[in-house]
Design a protein around this motif. Structure first.
Motif, short mmCIF file in Angstrom:
data_model
loop_
_atom_site.label_atom_id
_atom_site.label_comp_id
_atom_site.label_asym_id
_atom_site.label_seq_id
_atom_site.Cartn_x
_atom_site.Cartn_y
_atom_site.Cartn_z
N GLY A 1 25.09 34.13 37.88
CA GLY A 1 26.30 33.31 37.91
C GLY A 1 27.50 34.12 38.37
N LYS A 2 28.24 33.59 39.32
CA LYS A 2 29.44 34.26 39.81
C LYS A 2 30.63 33.33 39.65
CE LYS A 2 29.50 37.30 42.87
NZ LYS A 2 29.56 38.12 44.11
N LEU A 3 31.72 33.90 39.14
CA LEU A 3 32.94 33.13 38.98
C LEU A 3 33.53 32.82 40.36
CD1 LEU A 3 35.16 31.99 37.08
CD2 LEU A 3 36.28 34.23 37.26
N ASN A 4 33.81 31.57 40.60
CA ASN A 4 34.44 31.13 41.85
C ASN A 4 35.51 30.10 41.49
OD1 ASN A 4 35.08 30.66 44.52
ND2 ASN A 4 33.32 29.34 44.90
N PRO A 5 36.67 30.56 41.02
CA PRO A 5 37.67 29.62 40.48
C PRO A 5 38.20 28.68 41.55
CG PRO A 5 38.61 31.81 40.71
CD PRO A 5 37.14 31.94 40.99
N PRO B 1 46.62 32.61 36.52
CA PRO B 1 46.58 33.39 37.77
C PRO B 1 45.21 34.04 37.94
CG PRO B 1 48.56 33.87 36.49
CD PRO B 1 47.67 33.06 35.61
N ALA B 2 44.79 34.14 39.19
CA ALA B 2 43.48 34.73 39.49
C ALA B 2 43.61 35.60 40.73
CB ALA B 2 42.44 33.65 39.69
N LEU B 3 42.73 36.59 40.82
CA LEU B 3 42.67 37.41 42.03
C LEU B 3 41.23 37.79 42.32
CD1 LEU B 3 42.15 40.66 41.28
CD2 LEU B 3 44.56 40.57 40.68
N HIS B 4 40.98 38.03 43.60
CA HIS B 4 39.65 38.47 44.05
C HIS B 4 39.76 39.90 44.54
CE1 HIS B 4 36.20 38.89 46.85
NE2 HIS B 4 35.59 38.16 45.93
N HIS C 1 28.62 48.19 46.98
CA HIS C 1 29.79 47.33 47.12
C HIS C 1 29.73 46.25 46.06
CE1 HIS C 1 31.82 43.67 48.65
NE2 HIS C 1 32.72 44.51 49.10
N LEU C 2 30.83 46.08 45.31
CA LEU C 2 30.92 45.06 44.28
C LEU C 2 32.17 44.23 44.53
CD1 LEU C 2 30.21 47.34 41.17
CD2 LEU C 2 28.56 45.93 42.39
N ASP C 3 32.10 42.97 44.14
CA ASP C 3 33.28 42.12 44.27
C ASP C 3 33.24 41.06 43.18
OD1 ASP C 3 31.07 40.77 45.81
OD2 ASP C 3 32.61 39.22 45.95
N GLY C 4 34.37 40.43 42.96
CA GLY C 4 34.42 39.39 41.95
C GLY C 4 35.82 38.85 41.77
N PRO D 1 38.47 27.97 35.94
CA PRO D 1 37.17 28.62 36.15
C PRO D 1 36.13 27.66 36.68
CG PRO D 1 37.56 28.25 33.81
CD PRO D 1 38.83 27.90 34.51
N HIS D 2 35.35 28.14 37.61
CA HIS D 2 34.21 27.40 38.16
C HIS D 2 33.12 28.41 38.49
CE1 HIS D 2 31.93 24.38 40.40
NE2 HIS D 2 31.76 25.31 41.33
N MET D 3 31.89 28.11 38.10
CA MET D 3 30.79 29.05 38.30
C MET D 3 29.88 28.58 39.43
SD MET D 3 31.35 31.43 36.08
CE MET D 3 29.79 32.32 36.21
#
Length: 693
Positions: free
Chosen positions: A185-189, A208-211, A222-225, A486-488
């Motif tokens: 599962g990956k957070l994709n707001p 507030p959110a940031l990638h 390489h990691l991202d989120g 939040p959306h997964m």
């Protein structure tokens, strides 16, 4: 004589159906198949697990049918001796015992209860029992919660062969179209203006959110989120040895840029030891072949050994060598030849044990792992033990404050306070920590703590790298949202597609892909175990959850206390005990305790215990990180007494047949067979007069 015996038998004994069920041939076939099934079940259980054995053998419908056939064969065999004589007593008792045992087993299998409940201290009583069976639960628009079996040990559904679950109250058709043993599962707001599904009340109306992206060229990783500000579930990102956190606001200016030396700060273990006193030391060290200066240590006892450990690159297919600088002396140890062994370090009082080796080191879900067997990024974990003066207090014999390096391949010089930077103790914040702050105007600032570079702070520009000081990891913030929900997104990890390590994949939940068809529209979505998803049907959304089957018990359990007894002189647990309160809808309560091999039963009346009409509560597991949590097993077997009675009757019957003379007489008469000529009867007499048990 045989013909006269046959004519004296009642008509029901001469019935072909009765003769078939009473025949010895049927008994032999039934027993032979059960023996083969027991062997197969044992092989399945040892090769896979008990769940597979239950699915294919012990819990399969055919096995229940086989038990019923065996019971019918035994009953007809006993009735075939009617009218019974004294010498039939042992024979009848044995058969009655086996039939009773089978009947009790069937009752327990059909009406018995077995599962677990996880309890938390301070929470109200719960009666939700988790059973070791997967289930798809649907909260339909009519308010009903419907459960559908969803075990896929064999023949999992596929888009070509979906499992049809029928129509819902809204008229929509529900299907399971795929299964994945692991789902990530990956957070994709989503922007708050676009709606979304708040995970909790605290996440609404928007945050507030940031990638971000964080990468290392040295480890080729390489990691991202995404991060949601001040969100307990989605506001942190763990890399195992480093954490990233997002908060609202701006960085706070602090005059403290190093260690807190205030009088109230408790002394560390090494600081509390007199400078010239030798003590028992124990230290674990991570060493990386591609980052020789980035070893990471954790002091388990006494203080740092001051050892400098480097992993030299593998050559000629080996696992490389360890180069160890300790007390000014250098030693070399082959990794492959000594993996898992504890050996002495030359010319020192210390021993070294190579605990683990990763040829292609990665951090997966906060844990070290290897994604391949190729030595692309070798890493090793060693433990050094011995008696000596902690390195932080060790004086330099030459008065220079540094140890000279004996070999250029080890490189440079090491500070006399020496040793690698310490890993955090349990419950302590990791030294490698990055806190990001996002202001109302979108400005991003940071506070960075690094073992290598200490503390720093500043401002981050979009798409500009920030060196973290954690080896060569660099972080880039490339996208922000002023208000997000939040959306997964759930992504199946198939075994033939993933490069993830097996240990990391094992930590991921399995899941199913659900398809809902309504009014010509089709909706498909993955549902991981333990998650609830919303499918946009009309007039209202349909809520779907996949996970363990739950049963509502007529009793509730509450955890009053949980105690852990430790072994003297160590922190290892010697035992643990749960104190529970049981409540019923009628207001009846009872308090009891359970620990290993000491269950607690409710109701406690003796006749309920002896008849199996009680709930036996046993200690199942515990959480070392949360002593306010306990998992107990609930068992109720209404066929318990019948199984014990049946076993006792079998023992009595066999004893009577072999050791009591009046009951050892061979059964007279012929078996139930059609009338045959006297010559054939005489010729077959030795065969048909054999004793039948």
């Amino acid at each position: 004589m045989a013909n006269s015996r046959s004519t004296e038998q009642p008509a029901w004994q001469r019935n072909p159906v009765f003769e078939f069920f009473a025949s010895l041939k049927l008994a032999v076939v039934l027993l032979a198949v059960m023996i083969v099934a027991a062997i197969a079940g044992t092989i399945y259980e040892s090769s896979f697990d008990a769940k597979v054995a239950r699915a294919y053998v012990y819990g399969a419908p055919w096995f229940n049918i086989w038990l019923v056939l065996l019971g019918a064969n035994l009953a007809c065999s006993a009735l075939s001796r009617w009218p019974w004589r004294k010498h039939h007593t042992a024979f009848l008792i044995t058969h009655l015992g086996i039939i009773t045992l089978l009947f009790g087993s069937l009752i327990g299998r059909i009406w018995g209860i077995e599962g677990t409940i996880t309890l938390f201290k301070g929470e109200p009583p719960t009666n939700r029992l988790l059973v070791n069976e997967r289930q798809l639960r649907v909260h339909d628009i009519d308010g009903m919660v419907k459960g559908y079996p969803a075990e896929f040990l064999h023949h999992p559904p596929s888009p070509q062969h979906p499992r049809d679950l029928g129509l819902l109250a809204s008229g929509a058709r529900l299907q399971i179209v795929d299964y994945a043993p692991a789902i990530e599962g990956k957070l994709n707001p989503k922007p708050a203006s676009d709606g979304g599904a708040p995970a909790s009340a605290e996440a609404s109306p928007g945050r507030p959110a940031l990638h971000f992206n964080i990468a290392t060229a040295m480890m080729n990783q390489h990691l991202d989120g995404w991060l949601l500000a001040d969100d307990s579930q989605h506001g942190n990102f763990s890399m195992g040895l480093a954490n990233i956190e997002l908060k609202r606001g701006a960085v706070s200016v602090s005059s403290s840029n190093g260690r807190d030396d205030s009088p109230s700060r408790p002394l560390s273990e090494s600081e509390a030891i007199p400078k010239d006193q030798a003590v028992e030391l124990e230290e674990s060290i991570f060493a990386f072949s591609k980052a020789p200066d980035e070893q990471i240590g954790h002091v388990a006892k006494g203080g740092s050994t001051g050892a400098k450990v480097r992993l030299l690159p593998p050559t000629n297919g080996n696992k490389g060598e360890l180069a160890i600088l300790l007390d000014g002396k250098e030693s070399r140890i082959d990794v492959g030849a000594n993996l898992g062994r504890e050996i002495g370090i030359d010319d020192t009082l210390f021993t070294l044990k190579i605990r683990d080796y990763w040829p292609d080191f990665r951090i997966e879900n906060g844990k070290p792992s290897s994604i391949s067997d190729q030595p692309n990024n070798p890493a090793v974990l060693v433990t050094i033990r011995g008696r000596g003066v902690p390195a932080a207090a060790s004086p330099d014999a030459h008065g220079t404050g540094k140890f000279a390096t004996a070999n250029p391949s080890i490189g440079g010089q090491m500070n006399a306070t020496g040793g690698p930077p310490a890993m955090p103790v349990p419950g302590e914040e990791t030294p490698n920590h990055l806190t990001l702050f996002i202001a109302d105007d979108g400005t991003i600032t940071y506070e960075l703590a690094s073992r290598k570079n200490g503390k720093s702070s500043g401002k981050i520009e979009l798409n500009k790298p920030l060196p973290t000081g954690w080896a060569d990891w660099q972080l880039i913030v490339d996208q922000t949202m002023p208000s997000a929900l939040p959306h997964m997104d759930f992504i199946p990890i198939k075994s033939e597609q993933t490069t993830m390590s097996s240990s990391a994949a094992a930590d991921l939940p399995d899941g199913v892909r659900v398809r809902v068809q309504q009014n010509g529209e089709t909706f498909e979505q993955w549902a991981p175990a333990g998650w609830q998803i919303a499918i946009p049907t009309s007039p209202d959304a349909t809520l779907v959850a996949y996970g363990w089957k739950t049963i509502s018990l007529p009793i509730g359990l509450e955890l009053l206390d949980f105690q852990v007894k430790r072994n003297e002189g160590s922190d290892s647990p010697a035992g643990f005990k749960s104190t529970l309160r049981v409540v019923t809808p009628d207001g009846e309560t009872a308090t009891g305790a359970c620990w290993m091999n000491n269950p607690f039963s409710f109701p406690g009346a003796w006749w309920r215990t002896w008849t199996g009409l009680t709930y036996k509560i046993s200690q199942a597991s515990w959480n070392p990180d949360n002593l306010g949590q306990s998992t107990v097993q609930i068992l109720r077997d209404p066929g318990w007494l019948l199984k014990w009675i049946g076993s006792l009757l079998v023992v009595i019957g066999v004893f009577m047949m072999f050791y009591l003379r009046p009951y050892r007489k061979q059964t007279e008469g012929e078996p139930i067979t059609p009338s045959v000529p006297n010559e054939e009867v005489k010729r077959e007499a030795p065969l048909v007069s054999a004793p039948v048990l």
